[in-house]
Design an enzyme around this catalytic site. Structure first.
Site, mmCIF file in Angstrom:
data_model
loop_
_atom_site.group_PDB
_atom_site.id
_atom_site.type_symbol
_atom_site.label_atom_id
_atom_site.label_comp_id
_atom_site.label_asym_id
_atom_site.label_seq_id
_atom_site.Cartn_x
_atom_site.Cartn_y
_atom_site.Cartn_z
ATOM 1 N N GLY A 69 1.030 -1.234 -0.061
ATOM 2 C CA GLY A 69 -0.004 0.123 -0.067
ATOM 3 C C GLY A 69 1.011 1.247 0.054
ATOM 4 O O GLY A 69 1.993 1.300 -0.752
ATOM 5 N N CYS A 123 6.150 -5.248 0.430
ATOM 6 C CA CYS A 123 6.229 -4.083 -0.226
ATOM 7 C C CYS A 123 6.230 -2.760 0.840
ATOM 8 O O CYS A 123 7.351 -2.594 1.565
ATOM 9 C CB CYS A 123 5.186 -3.799 -1.163
ATOM 10 S SG CYS A 123 5.416 -2.410 -2.393
ATOM 11 N N HIS A 166 4.973 -8.466 -4.421
ATOM 12 C CA HIS A 166 3.224 -8.673 -4.038
ATOM 13 C C HIS A 166 3.283 -10.146 -4.537
ATOM 14 O O HIS A 166 2.816 -10.268 -5.494
ATOM 15 C CB HIS A 166 2.539 -7.897 -4.814
ATOM 16 C CG HIS A 166 2.514 -6.339 -4.321
ATOM 17 N ND1 HIS A 166 1.822 -5.917 -3.355
ATOM 18 C CD2 HIS A 166 3.403 -5.573 -4.742
ATOM 19 C CE1 HIS A 166 2.091 -4.409 -3.165
ATOM 20 N NE2 HIS A 166 3.054 -4.260 -3.796
ATOM 21 N N GLU A 188 0.798 -11.784 -3.606
ATOM 22 C CA GLU A 188 -0.607 -12.042 -3.642
ATOM 23 C C GLU A 188 -1.271 -11.624 -4.686
ATOM 24 O O GLU A 188 -2.234 -12.019 -5.204
ATOM 25 C CB GLU A 188 -1.367 -11.142 -2.424
ATOM 26 C CG GLU A 188 -1.421 -9.825 -2.613
ATOM 27 C CD GLU A 188 -0.078 -9.045 -2.271
ATOM 28 O OE1 GLU A 188 -0.001 -7.749 -2.360
ATOM 29 O OE2 GLU A 188 1.104 -9.718 -1.923
#
Length: 216
Positions: free
Chosen positions: A49, A81, A196, A198
């Site tokens: 984020g 991240c 990332h 995900e």
């Protein structure tokens, strides 16, 4: 611990994707927004984020001090991240008022790979993750990774285990300017990646973290 409860810090960032990935590898995944929720989990994911925004929200929601205390007590935490930035003891190119939670003896450079338009995917060899096509070997892969305004680890302390570096060439065989940069590391119960997992759907990093939480 048969089914660990792993929280995902749900103040900002790609929370839903981490919850889905954790559930897919056998964890009981929950969102964490309140001190009581943080106090109840066996492990925590700090998602990607905006690190400066998450830093401010941690203080607004009165979670920062508790999170620091739980990390000192040995809580397993995985930072992806922005989460890598938050776990770093020291950061470069942060904003003037930016703070980290800390815990990992690393220096992390914020936005090291450039802007949003410089985002990319690549395959990485990752220590501790086996290749599903083989039956043995500590170094496996490739792990498909996505880098979006990503940091990298500029320096790592002697107790930090480097798990992945940017390869010398990309998947098309072209030289990579950031070759050799550290993009995944572990220190005790703390795990951090610049990328990332995900987003690409490769759940092996989440599986590694669930194993850490469960005592593996």
């Amino acid at each position: 611990m048969s089914t660990p409860t792993i929280g995902v810090l749900a103040l900002q960032g790609d929370v839903r994707e981490h919850l889905t990935a954790l559930e897919s590898v056998g964890a009981h995944a929950v969102s964490v927004r309140r001190p009581a929720e943080l106090a109840a989990v066996d492990g925590l994911v700090l998602p990607g984020g905006e690190s400066t925004t998450i830093d401010k929200l941690l203080r607004i929601f009165e979670l920062r001090d508790l999170l620091q205390a739980r990390i000192k007590e040995g809580l397993p935490v995985y930072g992806s991240c922005a989460g890598m930035i938050l776990l770093a003891d020291r950061i470069l190119d942060g904003t003037a008022d930016q703070q980290t939670v800390g815990g990992m003896d690393v220096v992390v450079r914020r936005n090291a790979f450039g802007r949003q338009v410089d985002s990319f995917e690549t395959d990485l060899d990752f220590v501790g993750i086996s290749d599903p096509s083989t039956s043995s070997g500590r170094r496996g892969g490739p792990v498909r990774t996505a880098f979006i305004r990503a940091p990298w680890i500029e320096e790592a302390g002697r107790d930090v285990e480097v798990l992945a570096r940017i390869p010398a060439v990309d998947t098309q065989g072209r030289p990579v300017a950031a070759a050799g940069r550290i993009v995944a590391a572990r220190q005790g119960p703390l795990l951090a990646t610049a990328f990332h997992p995900e987003i690409t759907g490769d759940t092996r990093v989440h599986g590694l973290f669930v194993g850490m939480v469960a005592g593996g």
